[in-house]
Write an enzyme that holds these catalytic residues in place. Sequence first.
Site, PDB file in Angstrom:
ATOM      1  N   ARG A  64       0.826  -1.223   0.000  1.00  0.00           N
ATOM      2  CA  ARG A  64       0.000   0.000   0.000  1.00  0.00           C
ATOM      3  C   ARG A  64       0.859   1.273   0.000  1.00  0.00           C
ATOM      4  NH1 ARG A  64      -2.567  -3.726  -0.848  1.00  0.00           N
ATOM      5  NH2 ARG A  64      -4.541  -4.371   0.048  1.00  0.00           N
ATOM      6  N   SER A  74     -10.652   0.885   3.715  1.00  0.00           N
ATOM      7  CA  SER A  74      -9.874   0.692   4.944  1.00  0.00           C
ATOM      8  C   SER A  74      -9.251   2.022   5.365  1.00  0.00           C
ATOM      9  CB  SER A  74      -8.745  -0.311   4.709  1.00  0.00           C
ATOM     10  OG  SER A  74      -9.255  -1.492   4.163  1.00  0.00           O
ATOM     11  N   GLU A  88      -4.118   4.647   6.000  1.00  0.00           N
ATOM     12  CA  GLU A  88      -4.033   4.345   4.561  1.00  0.00           C
ATOM     13  C   GLU A  88      -4.649   5.508   3.773  1.00  0.00           C
ATOM     14  OE1 GLU A  88      -5.011   0.298   3.114  1.00  0.00           O
ATOM     15  OE2 GLU A  88      -6.257   1.308   1.635  1.00  0.00           O
TER      16      GLU A  88
HETATM   17  P1  FAD Z   1      -8.195   9.873  -4.686  1.00  0.00           P
HETATM   18  O1  FAD Z   1      -8.860   9.501  -3.409  1.00  0.00           O
HETATM   19  O2  FAD Z   1      -8.825  10.920  -5.509  1.00  0.00           O
HETATM   20  O3  FAD Z   1      -6.680  10.266  -4.368  1.00  0.00           O
HETATM   21  C1  FAD Z   1      -5.899   9.436  -3.527  1.00  0.00           C
HETATM   22  C2  FAD Z   1      -4.467  10.021  -3.472  1.00  0.00           C
HETATM   23  O4  FAD Z   1      -3.860   9.907  -4.761  1.00  0.00           O
HETATM   24  C3  FAD Z   1      -4.454  11.512  -3.142  1.00  0.00           C
HETATM   25  O5  FAD Z   1      -3.308  11.765  -2.374  1.00  0.00           O
HETATM   26  C4  FAD Z   1      -4.348  12.198  -4.503  1.00  0.00           C
HETATM   27  O6  FAD Z   1      -3.733  13.464  -4.454  1.00  0.00           O
HETATM   28  C5  FAD Z   1      -3.494  11.200  -5.268  1.00  0.00           C
HETATM   29  N1  FAD Z   1      -3.770  11.159  -6.709  1.00  0.00           N
HETATM   30  C6  FAD Z   1      -4.955  10.873  -7.303  1.00  0.00           C
HETATM   31  N2  FAD Z   1      -4.806  10.877  -8.642  1.00  0.00           N
HETATM   32  C7  FAD Z   1      -3.521  11.192  -8.898  1.00  0.00           C
HETATM   33  C8  FAD Z   1      -2.749  11.364 -10.080  1.00  0.00           C
HETATM   34  N3  FAD Z   1      -3.281  11.223 -11.300  1.00  0.00           N
HETATM   35  N4  FAD Z   1      -1.441  11.706  -9.958  1.00  0.00           N
HETATM   36  C9  FAD Z   1      -0.874  11.867  -8.751  1.00  0.00           C
HETATM   37  N5  FAD Z   1      -1.543  11.719  -7.591  1.00  0.00           N
HETATM   38  C10 FAD Z   1      -2.848  11.377  -7.658  1.00  0.00           C
HETATM   39  N6  FAD Z   1      -7.814   0.361  -2.058  1.00  0.00           N
HETATM   40  C11 FAD Z   1      -7.103  -0.773  -2.255  1.00  0.00           C
HETATM   41  O7  FAD Z   1      -5.878  -0.729  -2.447  1.00  0.00           O
HETATM   42  N7  FAD Z   1      -7.712  -1.991  -2.253  1.00  0.00           N
HETATM   43  C12 FAD Z   1      -9.048  -2.131  -2.071  1.00  0.00           C
HETATM   44  O8  FAD Z   1      -9.559  -3.235  -2.105  1.00  0.00           O
HETATM   45  C13 FAD Z   1      -9.817  -0.950  -1.829  1.00  0.00           C
HETATM   46  N8  FAD Z   1     -11.140  -1.037  -1.577  1.00  0.00           N
HETATM   47  C14 FAD Z   1     -11.860   0.100  -1.352  1.00  0.00           C
HETATM   48  C15 FAD Z   1     -13.223  -0.020  -1.088  1.00  0.00           C
HETATM   49  C16 FAD Z   1     -13.992   1.110  -0.881  1.00  0.00           C
HETATM   50  C17 FAD Z   1     -15.475   0.966  -0.603  1.00  0.00           C
HETATM   51  C18 FAD Z   1     -13.399   2.397  -0.965  1.00  0.00           C
HETATM   52  C19 FAD Z   1     -14.234   3.624  -0.807  1.00  0.00           C
HETATM   53  C20 FAD Z   1     -12.034   2.525  -1.188  1.00  0.00           C
HETATM   54  C21 FAD Z   1     -11.249   1.375  -1.379  1.00  0.00           C
HETATM   55  N9  FAD Z   1      -9.866   1.439  -1.608  1.00  0.00           N
HETATM   56  C22 FAD Z   1      -9.141   0.303  -1.845  1.00  0.00           C
HETATM   57  C23 FAD Z   1      -9.185   2.747  -1.624  1.00  0.00           C
HETATM   58  C24 FAD Z   1      -9.248   3.449  -3.026  1.00  0.00           C
HETATM   59  O9  FAD Z   1     -10.189   2.833  -3.838  1.00  0.00           O
HETATM   60  C25 FAD Z   1      -7.894   3.414  -3.740  1.00  0.00           C
HETATM   61  O10 FAD Z   1      -6.877   3.970  -2.942  1.00  0.00           O
HETATM   62  C26 FAD Z   1      -7.933   4.178  -5.062  1.00  0.00           C
HETATM   63  O11 FAD Z   1      -6.738   3.959  -5.784  1.00  0.00           O
HETATM   64  C27 FAD Z   1      -8.151   5.681  -4.881  1.00  0.00           C
HETATM   65  O12 FAD Z   1      -8.408   6.232  -6.165  1.00  0.00           O
HETATM   66  P2  FAD Z   1      -9.026   7.684  -6.326  1.00  0.00           P
HETATM   67  O13 FAD Z   1      -9.000   8.010  -7.786  1.00  0.00           O
HETATM   68  O14 FAD Z   1     -10.332   7.760  -5.670  1.00  0.00           O
HETATM   69  O15 FAD Z   1      -7.953   8.549  -5.568  1.00  0.00           O
HETATM   70  P1  NAP Z   2     -10.588 -10.478   4.469  1.00  0.00           P
HETATM   71  O1  NAP Z   2     -10.490 -11.176   3.169  1.00  0.00           O
HETATM   72  O2  NAP Z   2     -11.073 -11.209   5.644  1.00  0.00           O
HETATM   73  O3  NAP Z   2      -9.167  -9.849   4.815  1.00  0.00           O
HETATM   74  C1  NAP Z   2      -8.911  -9.180   6.029  1.00  0.00           C
HETATM   75  C2  NAP Z   2      -7.473  -8.749   6.036  1.00  0.00           C
HETATM   76  O4  NAP Z   2      -6.637  -9.878   6.170  1.00  0.00           O
HETATM   77  C3  NAP Z   2      -7.119  -8.060   4.748  1.00  0.00           C
HETATM   78  O5  NAP Z   2      -6.749  -6.764   5.039  1.00  0.00           O
HETATM   79  C4  NAP Z   2      -6.024  -8.889   4.120  1.00  0.00           C
HETATM   80  O6  NAP Z   2      -4.843  -8.191   3.836  1.00  0.00           O
HETATM   81  C5  NAP Z   2      -5.647  -9.905   5.160  1.00  0.00           C
HETATM   82  N1  NAP Z   2      -5.622 -11.226   4.493  1.00  0.00           N
HETATM   83  C6  NAP Z   2      -6.637 -12.100   4.403  1.00  0.00           C
HETATM   84  N2  NAP Z   2      -6.232 -13.218   3.741  1.00  0.00           N
HETATM   85  C7  NAP Z   2      -4.950 -13.027   3.406  1.00  0.00           C
HETATM   86  C8  NAP Z   2      -3.985 -13.813   2.737  1.00  0.00           C
HETATM   87  N3  NAP Z   2      -4.273 -15.031   2.281  1.00  0.00           N
HETATM   88  N4  NAP Z   2      -2.765 -13.319   2.547  1.00  0.00           N
HETATM   89  C9  NAP Z   2      -2.460 -12.108   2.995  1.00  0.00           C
HETATM   90  N5  NAP Z   2      -3.329 -11.296   3.651  1.00  0.00           N
HETATM   91  C10 NAP Z   2      -4.554 -11.756   3.868  1.00  0.00           C
HETATM   92  O7  NAP Z   2     -11.586  -9.252   4.379  1.00  0.00           O
HETATM   93  P2  NAP Z   2     -11.726  -7.910   3.574  1.00  0.00           P
HETATM   94  O8  NAP Z   2     -11.411  -6.837   4.507  1.00  0.00           O
HETATM   95  O9  NAP Z   2     -13.079  -7.980   2.939  1.00  0.00           O
HETATM   96  O10 NAP Z   2     -10.659  -7.852   2.431  1.00  0.00           O
HETATM   97  C11 NAP Z   2     -10.720  -8.514   1.189  1.00  0.00           C
HETATM   98  C12 NAP Z   2      -9.687  -7.925   0.268  1.00  0.00           C
HETATM   99  O11 NAP Z   2     -10.138  -6.645  -0.191  1.00  0.00           O
HETATM  100  C13 NAP Z   2      -8.344  -7.686   0.966  1.00  0.00           C
HETATM  101  O12 NAP Z   2      -7.322  -7.980   0.064  1.00  0.00           O
HETATM  102  C14 NAP Z   2      -8.378  -6.224   1.295  1.00  0.00           C
HETATM  103  O13 NAP Z   2      -7.107  -5.626   1.243  1.00  0.00           O
HETATM  104  C15 NAP Z   2      -9.233  -5.634   0.172  1.00  0.00           C
HETATM  105  N6  NAP Z   2      -9.930  -4.425   0.660  1.00  0.00           N
HETATM  106  C16 NAP Z   2      -9.205  -3.291   0.734  1.00  0.00           C
HETATM  107  C17 NAP Z   2      -9.799  -2.119   1.154  1.00  0.00           C
HETATM  108  C18 NAP Z   2      -9.003  -0.839   1.173  1.00  0.00           C
HETATM  109  O14 NAP Z   2      -9.612   0.222   1.263  1.00  0.00           O
HETATM  110  N7  NAP Z   2      -7.715  -0.902   1.074  1.00  0.00           N
HETATM  111  C19 NAP Z   2     -11.130  -2.115   1.540  1.00  0.00           C
HETATM  112  C20 NAP Z   2     -11.824  -3.314   1.503  1.00  0.00           C
HETATM  113  C21 NAP Z   2     -11.209  -4.485   1.056  1.00  0.00           C
HETATM  114  P3  NAP Z   2      -4.615  -7.300   2.515  1.00  0.00           P
HETATM  115  O15 NAP Z   2      -5.347  -6.055   2.779  1.00  0.00           O
HETATM  116  O16 NAP Z   2      -3.145  -7.086   2.468  1.00  0.00           O
HETATM  117  O17 NAP Z   2      -5.127  -8.072   1.334  1.00  0.00           O
END
Ligand code: FAD
Ligand code: NAP
Length: 337
Positions: free
Chosen positions: A163, A237, A333
């Site tokens: 991340r 998250s 994050e």
């Molecule tokens: P923004 O929120 O608009 O920006 C995020 C950051 O990036 C800011 O600092 C901004 O200045 C910068 N930025 C944006 N665009 C650019 C650009 N073109 N150049 C330089 N900087 C830039 N993330 C995960 O990794 N895994 C997930 O599974 C995941 N699940 C999510 C689920 C939900 C319901 C939500 C709401 C979010 C989730 N996220 C997840 C977080 C999010 O989706 C990601 O971080 C995504 O990449 C953000 O994209 P955005 O365009 O909305 O960025």
């Molecule tokens: P989940 O599958 O129960 O996972 C809970 C957490 O445990 C996650 O954060 C995940 O880490 C870790 N995990 C579970 N299984 C794993 C494995 N086999 N190896 C390594 N890490 C493991 O529940 P969840 O929260 O719904 O997440 C599902 C996936 O969606 C995850 O990959 C999670 O990252 C992603 N997600 C991300 C966001 C976000 O905003 N970043 C929001 C929702 C869901 P990791 O996060 O490293 O995968």
Amino acid sequence: MLHKNHSLKKLNTFGVEAKVKLFAEVFSLDELTNLFADEKVDREKILVLGSGSNILFTKDFDGLVIKLSSSDIKIIDETTNTVLIEADAGVIWNDLVKFCVDRNFGGIENLTLIPGTVGAAPIQNIGAYGHELADYFDSLKGIFIKSGNRKTFSKSDCRFAYRSSIFKEEFKNEFIISSVRLKVSKSSKPNTSYKGLSDYLSKKEIANPTIKDVSDAVTEIRRSKLPDPTKIGNAGSFFKNPVLSENSFRSLKAEYPDIIKFSSDSGQIKISAGWLIEKCGWRGKRTGDVGTSPDHALIICNFGNATGAEILEFAMRIKEEVANKFGIKLEEEVNIF
Ligand code: FAD
Ligand code: NAP
């Protein structure tokens, strides 16, 4: 065109109000260069916005917010086994996933339905269900805000980590990504080893899933587990999962035998931030319009008209309790402004 005193409420998935002094939507690198030359623009105060799904505005912003809305996806090169795809920063990430899934190109199907834009995806090296952007990343192009210099970053230049990337560290808020290239596969088998995904596919009796099956499965799992930001404000998250040394993990495990561990790339141990928060009793807890999701302790929600400052205060209380109980400092994050 520059808009003055613009509201960001509809441009962030927390749905919090913040006013920005200047706002511009741009469609190309040349438009960006022209914008930088505008005398009303102070290059010390520029913020790029994608879909606003990983950002928390805690106050008004006395500068320029740029929204990149370029939206082209093209195939640059193709071999027997691989395809090099270039997508503009403004492309919605899930549209790029669909582009690949529709053509049976394998790789990013586990990242289906992650909100946001292609341009933001490298910032925190988006990841889910056992894959992350870096696994398929080739390069990206963009422009440095202060100098206006254009640069192409290779995968190693980006210093991707869990991340994180160079754009969340050394070049935080200094570089605007204008396009991203990914290398996907024409022959790979989907990776379904992530537990939540394999359980789902077994339940559905899908023994040899196609790329589309995996994408559909991830879609369904995500829809059933995560609050929809169009209905309940959230940014996914709020904190990263902590990564611990073997020793720290061992002492934690002695006290909490039910703690679950995952291996991390660095050989250290990743634990679930959601689990820590839940153990502190914060799952489903609410203060006014701010609370954690009843289904997912790691997701902080705006259930009504919470302000960004209230959400941040709530998050800091969680952080303090986790630190007091476990001695672990959670790291945000979400990008806080
Ligand atoms: P923004 O929120 O608009 O920006 C995020 C950051 O990036 C800011 O600092 C901004 O200045 C910068 N930025 C944006 N665009 C650019 C650009 N073109 N150049 C330089 N900087 C830039 N993330 C995960 O990794 N895994 C997930 O599974 C995941 N699940 C999510 C689920 C939900 C319901 C939500 C709401 C979010 C989730 N996220 C997840 C977080 C999010 O989706 C990601 O971080 C995504 O990449 C953000 O994209 P955005 O365009 O909305 O960025
Ligand atoms: P989940 O599958 O129960 O996972 C809970 C957490 O445990 C996650 O954060 C995940 O880490 C870790 N995990 C579970 N299984 C794993 C494995 N086999 N190896 C390594 N890490 C493991 O529940 P969840 O929260 O719904 O997440 C599902 C996936 O969606 C995850 O990959 C999670 O990252 C992603 N997600 C991300 C966001 C976000 O905003 N970043 C929001 C929702 C869901 P990791 O996060 O490293 O995968």
